[in-house]
Design a protein around this motif. Structure first.
Motif, PDB file in Angstrom:
ATOM      1  N   UNK A  52       0.818  -1.224   0.000  1.00 27.73           N
ATOM      2  CA  UNK A  52       0.000   0.000   0.000  1.00 27.73           C
ATOM      3  C   UNK A  52       0.847   1.268   0.000  1.00 27.73           C
ATOM      4  N   UNK A  53       2.013   1.207  -0.632  1.00 25.52           N
ATOM      5  CA  UNK A  53       2.875   2.384  -0.722  1.00 25.52           C
ATOM      6  C   UNK A  53       2.463   3.247  -1.909  1.00 25.52           C
ATOM      7  N   UNK A  54       2.692   4.570  -1.837  1.00 25.81           N
ATOM      8  CA  UNK A  54       2.472   5.399  -3.024  1.00 25.81           C
ATOM      9  C   UNK A  54       3.373   4.898  -4.152  1.00 25.81           C
ATOM     10  N   UNK A  55       2.926   4.964  -5.378  1.00 21.66           N
ATOM     11  CA  UNK A  55       3.690   4.419  -6.492  1.00 21.66           C
ATOM     12  C   UNK A  55       4.993   5.174  -6.752  1.00 21.66           C
ATOM     13  N   UNK A  56       5.096   6.404  -6.239  1.00 20.79           N
ATOM     14  CA  UNK A  56       6.351   7.138  -6.424  1.00 20.79           C
ATOM     15  C   UNK A  56       7.278   7.035  -5.210  1.00 20.79           C
ATOM     16  N   UNK A  57       6.937   6.141  -4.274  1.00 19.47           N
ATOM     17  CA  UNK A  57       7.820   5.925  -3.116  1.00 19.47           C
ATOM     18  C   UNK A  57       9.134   5.319  -3.590  1.00 19.47           C
ATOM     19  N   UNK A  58      10.226   5.693  -2.937  1.00 17.64           N
ATOM     20  CA  UNK A  58      11.548   5.191  -3.312  1.00 17.64           C
ATOM     21  C   UNK A  58      12.201   4.493  -2.128  1.00 17.64           C
ATOM     22  N   UNK A  59      13.265   3.771  -2.428  1.00 20.18           N
ATOM     23  CA  UNK A  59      14.010   3.083  -1.374  1.00 20.18           C
ATOM     24  C   UNK A  59      14.568   4.083  -0.364  1.00 20.18           C
ATOM     25  N   UNK A  60      15.026   5.219  -0.846  1.00 24.14           N
ATOM     26  CA  UNK A  60      15.580   6.242   0.043  1.00 24.14           C
ATOM     27  C   UNK A  60      14.524   6.767   1.000  1.00 24.14           C
ATOM     28  N   UNK A  61      13.318   6.977   0.486  1.00 19.33           N
ATOM     29  CA  UNK A  61      12.221   7.466   1.321  1.00 19.33           C
ATOM     30  C   UNK A  61      11.867   6.450   2.411  1.00 19.33           C
ATOM     31  N   UNK A  62      11.767   5.177   2.028  1.00 17.85           N
ATOM     32  CA  UNK A  62      11.417   4.138   3.009  1.00 17.85           C
ATOM     33  C   UNK A  62      12.537   3.933   4.022  1.00 17.85           C
ATOM     34  N   UNK A  63      13.758   4.025   3.561  1.00 22.46           N
ATOM     35  CA  UNK A  63      14.894   3.858   4.472  1.00 22.46           C
ATOM     36  C   UNK A  63      14.839   4.869   5.604  1.00 22.46           C
ATOM     37  N   UNK A  64      14.366   6.073   5.287  1.00 30.05           N
ATOM     38  CA  UNK A  64      14.252   7.121   6.288  1.00 30.05           C
ATOM     39  C   UNK A  64      13.381   6.678   7.462  1.00 30.05           C
ATOM     40  N   UNK A  65      12.318   5.913   7.175  1.00 28.11           N
ATOM     41  CA  UNK A  65      11.423   5.455   8.233  1.00 28.11           C
ATOM     42  C   UNK A  65      11.976   4.236   8.970  1.00 28.11           C
TER      43      UNK A  65
END
Length: 249
Positions: free
Chosen positions: A182-195
């Motif tokens: 259920x991630x936004x389609x423009x989510x990136x690995x860098x963005x997720x890594x932040x969390x």
């Protein structure tokens, strides 16, 4: 927007009335500008409609940003909930902005062009000196976002199980790899890594380019993965609540 010295706990304690714009500092200066703005939008959009995110590449504004919400309630909730949130390995420091953003000033009719504002506010002796050197070229403030590509380069991919389908409930055994949906389609690995990197044992995020909206996050052991899953379950990115389970093995 000018620099907001003394950023900290925020609110009326600093003599600043609650308003629709929050000022954030102590941001990681190594993150490219466009990536920073996208990540801030992803993190704060869960609290309400965002009018704009402001961040600049000038030396004076490094490590700072402004997020303008549609209403004060959203800004207040964001300030309370995200204070000290580890954003790219640094805790965010948030307070209400001391000055209006241009977009809000234009909406309420109080907007003054930046050059006029600067000349009206400057001290007489500085104004006189400036007029004496009127022919000197002045450098413009860099106000444009960095145009570079956003996100980390592709990481190794985990293949989906290719076994035959079985018409019975699947039992997924707890393990050290999480499956995020259920991630936004423009989510990136860098963005997720932040969390996910804020929790002990984090190793890496893996995404599959052909299948946007999902990711795998690996931890050192099952216990560390479980702790991260419980803490981030339902966390919203651009109003999309993450759905996290253990990955199939």
């Amino acid at each position: 927007m000018s620099g907001e010295a003394g950023a900290g706990g925020g609110g009326e304690a600093n003599g600043v009335q609650p308003n629709v714009t929050i000022y954030i500092n102590n941001l990681n200066e190594k993150i490219k500008l466009e990536a920073l703005k996208k990540s801030l939008n992803a993190v704060f959009s869960q609290f309400g409609k965002i009018i704009e995110v402001l961040a600049f590449k000038t030396l004076k504004h490094k490590g700072q940003a402004w997020v303008v919400f549609e209403d004060v309630a959203s800004a207040t909730e964001a300030l309370k909930r995200m204070q000290d949130f580890p954003f790219y390995d640094k805790p965010m420091k948030i307070q209400y902005a001391k000055t209006k953003s241009d977009v809000i000033a234009k909406a309420d009719g109080t907007f003054v062009p930046r050059e006029k504002r600067k000349r009206n506010d400057e001290k007489p002796e500085k104004k006189q000196k400036r007029e004496q050197h009127h022919d000197v070229n002045q450098a413009g403030v860099g106000m444009h976002a960095y145009p570079g590509a956003y996100g980390a380069p592709p990481l190794s991919q985990l293949p989906f199980g290719a076994g035959p389908k079985v018409m019975m409930p699947e039992i997924i055994v707890p393990n050290n790899i999480l499956f995020v949906q259920e991630l936004p389609h423009d989510a990136t690995a860098l963005m997720l890594q932040m969390f996910f990197c804020q929790y002990p044992g984090f190793k890496e995020v893996r995404m599959i380019e052909a299948k946007p909206g999902i990711a795998f996050v690996e931890y050192g052991d099952e216990g560390q993965a479980t702790a991260a899953m419980n803490l981030l379950q339902g966390f919203k990115i651009k109003e999309n609540p993450m759905r996290i389970t253990y990955a199939k093995k």
